[in-house]
Each structure stands twice: as structure tokens, then as C-alpha cells.
Design an enzyme around this catalytic site. Structure first.
Site, PDB file in Angstrom:
ATOM      1  N   ASP A   1      48.154  41.672  40.418  1.00 58.83           N
ATOM      2  CA  ASP A   1      47.730  42.884  40.116  1.00 58.83           C
ATOM      3  C   ASP A   1      48.567  43.581  39.102  1.00 58.83           C
ATOM      4  O   ASP A   1      49.892  43.727  38.979  1.00 58.83           O
ATOM      5  CB  ASP A   1      47.739  43.568  41.301  1.00 58.83           C
ATOM      6  CG  ASP A   1      46.797  44.946  41.356  1.00 58.83           C
ATOM      7  OD1 ASP A   1      45.911  44.927  40.634  1.00 58.83           O
ATOM      8  OD2 ASP A   1      46.917  45.855  42.300  1.00 58.83           O
TER       9      ASP A   1
ATOM     10  N   ASN B   1      35.017  41.522  40.965  1.00 62.06           N
ATOM     11  CA  ASN B   1      35.411  41.772  39.473  1.00 62.06           C
ATOM     12  C   ASN B   1      34.492  41.972  38.695  1.00 62.06           C
ATOM     13  O   ASN B   1      34.275  42.202  37.463  1.00 62.06           O
ATOM     14  CB  ASN B   1      36.493  40.748  39.089  1.00 62.06           C
ATOM     15  CG  ASN B   1      37.990  41.443  39.615  1.00 62.06           C
ATOM     16  OD1 ASN B   1      38.719  40.443  39.765  1.00 62.06           O
ATOM     17  ND2 ASN B   1      38.207  42.309  40.189  1.00 62.06           N
TER      18      ASN B   1
END
Length: 249
Positions: free
Chosen positions: A18, A66
Site C-alpha cells: 500500500d 480495486n
């Protein structure tokens, strides 16, 4: 359920990579630049994992959620993945790494799926570290598809409802043939697991790093491994049962 590797080097490390977007923003660059920089960190972490003797490395590359990102970014990420896989598969083969992808492939392009399958077949006979990429993957999706498979076994008469237990159910999950996750790392400062390997990380040790993924280096991974080595993993037992000196209360 195996608890080998409860101390020392973890057998299976899983990482949520991330911070690419925030890294790019801090640099005054587009998000794509962050994803490209993150790809370099992937290479460094793979090499360090091999050196450390880790058996399985699972990287969360693209989640089920996503797909809701801007279409331009999704397209860029899929293209980046395709180009990186095409470029790196020869190196993975040379290093004896076995490559696998877990996730729902129905949303992926046929070209990407074909490239994935070819890379998996090419490296299937390797005996070194297993490198898994989670693409179009979600922990809830994994549990649901395992439930569907189990239901089909019952419907076909291959399994009775009374025979369903943790072991039989877990056999239908992704990477059921591999060790469960020992060390779960998330970079970028967020303190959540974001629907990643929910079942397989039931007894994982969690390590949260403030470092944004493009800045996560081999040294960063070593810090996480050192932290893991100092953890006491009891799996529901007491320190005394494990024979640990200076047992924690």
C-alpha cells in the site's frame, strides 16, 4: 493446520503493498509513477525473501474492490502487470521460483490470463520459493467460492453435510496446498487487512509499517522479519506449554 515456523523465519509471508498513490502525490507525480516505482520494490522484496529462506511470498497486487477505481488506472495496472510478468518470468525461472496467481480470473483479459497460465506452467517444476500474486482477489470471494465448491461436492454425493469441517472446507480455498500465513505485512500506515486472505491468516502475526510501498526496501523487510522472530506465537496454548523461558503473563 501446521504451526511449523512459529519462531525464526516465517514460512509464509503475505504483504499488502500500500502507498503507491500517496508516494506519487508526495513526489508531485501521477499515480502511474507510483505504481511503476512500486514494481521496483517488488523485485527487491522477492530477492530478499529468497535470501531469507522464506518458502512462500504472497503479494496483494489487485483486490476485488480495486475494479471500482478509475478505468484509466485499472487499465494501466493490468498493462503494467502484463508487461512485468512477460519481462520477469525468465528471471523467476532462473532463480528456481515457482510462480502462481490467485484470484477471480473471469474479469481479466484473455491475453493476461494466457500469460499467467504460461508463466505458471513454465515455473511449475521449480523447487524454490513460491511467489503468489493475488490479482482480482478478495478474502470473502475466496471463502464464497470454497463454499460453492463444497456445496457441489455435497450435491454430487462426494461429501455429506456432517463431514464438513475446517479441514475439508479449507481444502477448497486458494493455495490450500501451501502453509498458512505466518507473517502479514501492510505498508503505507493503514491499520486494516482490506479483505485479504481472511481464512489463511487466522493465526498470522501482523506487522504494520508506515513506509509507503515504493520506499519499502530489503532493509524494511528485514526489520519486519526481525520483529517476527521476537514474537511469541502460542496458537491458543500457554507459554509454559511451549516451554518458553521468562513466559509472558
Amino acid at each position: 493446520m501446521s504451526h511449523d515456523g512459529w519462531r525464526g523465519v516465517p514460512r509464509h509471508v503475505a504483504i499488502i503493498m500500500d502507498g503507491n498513490g500517496r508516494w506519487a502525490r508526495q513526489q508531485g507525480k501521477p499515480r502511474q509513477a507510483g505504481h511503476k516505482a512500486g514494481a521496483e520494490s517488488v523485485r527487491a522484496v522477492i530477492e530478499e525473501s529468497v535470501t531469507a529462506g522464506i518458502e512462500v511470498l504472497t503479494l496483494f497486487a489487485f483486490s476485488s474492490e480495486n475494479w471500482s477505481r478509475p478505468e484509466k488506472e485499472v487499465s494501466f495496472l493490468m498493462d503494467l502487470f502484463l508487461r512485468a510478468l512477460t519481462r520477469e518470468v525468465k528471471l523467476l525461472q532462473e532463480q528456481g521460483i515457482r510462480f502462481r496467481v490467485i484470484g477471480n480470473r473471469s474479469n481479466l483479459s484473455s491475453k493476461l490470463v494466457d500469460t499467467i497460465v504460461a508463466a505458471e506452467k513454465r515455473t511449475a517444476g521449480n523447487s524454490g520459493m513460491v511467489l503468489q500474486l493475488a490479482v482480482s482477489y478478495g478474502g470473502r470471494w475466496d471463502i464464497v467460492q470454497a463454499a460453492q465448491k463444497t456445496a457441489r461436492l455435497v450435491a454430487d454425493g462426494q461429501l455429506s453435510a456432517d463431514d464438513i469441517d475446517e479441514n475439508s472446507f479449507s481444502q477448497q480455498l486458494s493455495f490450500s496446498d501451501l502453509p498458512e500465513v505466518d507473517l502479514f505485512i501492510r505498508t503505507g500506515g493503514e491499520l486494516r487487512i482490506s479483505n485479504f486472505i481472511l481464512w489463511q491468516a487466522a493465526y498470522a502475526e501482523f506487522y504494520f509499517s508506515d513506509t509507503l510501498w515504493p520506499d519499502f526496501s530489503a532493509d524494511s523487510l528485514r526489520l519486519a522479519l526481525n520483529d517476527y522472530a521476537n514474537r511469541e506465537r502460542r496458537f491458543g496454548r500457554t507459554s509454559e506449554q511451549l516451554g518458553v523461558k521468562n513466559a509472558k503473563a
